[in-house]
Write an enzyme that holds these catalytic residues in place. Sequence first.
Site, PDB file in Angstrom:
ATOM      1  N   LYS A 112       0.811  -1.188   0.052  1.00 34.96           N
ATOM      2  CA  LYS A 112      -0.032   0.094  -0.052  1.00 34.96           C
ATOM      3  C   LYS A 112       0.824   1.283  -0.099  1.00 34.96           C
ATOM      4  O   LYS A 112       0.369   2.388  -0.614  1.00 34.96           O
ATOM      5  CB  LYS A 112      -0.894  -0.110   1.262  1.00 34.96           C
ATOM      6  CG  LYS A 112      -2.194  -1.161   1.154  1.00 34.96           C
ATOM      7  CD  LYS A 112      -2.952  -0.473   0.039  1.00 34.96           C
ATOM      8  CE  LYS A 112      -4.473  -1.437   0.338  1.00 34.96           C
ATOM      9  NZ  LYS A 112      -5.626  -0.832  -0.600  1.00 34.96           N
TER      10      LYS A 112
ATOM     11  N   SER B  24       0.932  -9.761  -0.648  1.00 33.57           N
ATOM     12  CA  SER B  24       0.736  -8.394  -0.613  1.00 33.57           C
ATOM     13  C   SER B  24       1.248  -7.684   0.809  1.00 33.57           C
ATOM     14  O   SER B  24       1.347  -6.323   0.951  1.00 33.57           O
ATOM     15  CB  SER B  24      -0.815  -8.118  -0.677  1.00 33.57           C
ATOM     16  OG  SER B  24      -1.562  -8.841   0.244  1.00 33.57           O
TER      17      SER B  24
END
Length: 319
Positions: free
Chosen positions: A49, A299
């Site tokens: 992110k 991720s």
Amino acid sequence: MFEEVEAALTRIRQVTHHTPVMTSRTVNTLTGGEVFLKCENFQRVGAFKFRGAYNAISQLSPAERRKGVIAHSSGNHAQAIALAAILLGVKATIVMPENSSRIKMEATRGYGAKIVISGNSSTERETRTTELIEEHSYTLIHPYNDLRVIHGAGTAAYELIKEVGPLDWVFAPVGGGGLLSGTAIATRGLCPDANVIGVEPKNADDAYRSLKEGRILPSVNPQTIADGLRTSLGSNTFKIIRESVDEIITVSEKEILVAMRILWERMKLVIEPSGAVSMAGLLYGDLPVKDQKIGVIISGGNIDLNDFFNHLEQQIKDQ
């Protein structure tokens, strides 16, 4: 859009980690392919992110920077916005639901952001965000539907392919679709014949259903341990996924846990459930990956270890 991913990498490469690509003989044996894991659990804030957050905030006008930014997030995007904002000298306000992970909330506050608590539903946190924008003229940095965020997220797959060469398959998790969209853009630009696969929990399968129906279907009360994947697709991510992703597959909660355990035990990688979903898709997706070259985007690795360490502390007390 591929050029925007390359431009994003130019903007962020001095502040992001070029995360490692790791391999495992065990994983290769289990899958029958040659597997390369892009380990974004080693990224700043512990997740991919940060790439999109920094790319987005770095492109704000001077007036927007002075007024500050706002985001709504239950965790990793919150931390990413908080860190990117403080690095760029911008005030950040994050709307977080009451049920956010304690460790993610503390990390967000530790990076210097102001936290505003909202109700747990996406509607409640989006409503509270809108109220604050109207009151303070903040700029919204959406967690996945902002094209600047999507382009930044795509730099992970871009780095992976540049490092290991063209791939036959690329697996990425999907919640709101920002990472999968960016991954698809980067992959199509570098190895257009690769199969791009999105992986989603069966208990939060709105993206899978949306792709089948040809329209965005909301995520309704998703009950999955992969807390970062409980959100619905956005207009931008849905469009990109329809155009550039070959398939979305789903995995069970047990399959997520098995994949997570393999990565912890065999590769010593601390991965959160959302970060293990793409690996679960590779292991259980029943796709023809034998003798193929495969990329997997891991991720993130932000997991609350309190229960584990509390258990160890209790063992010490009992001695």
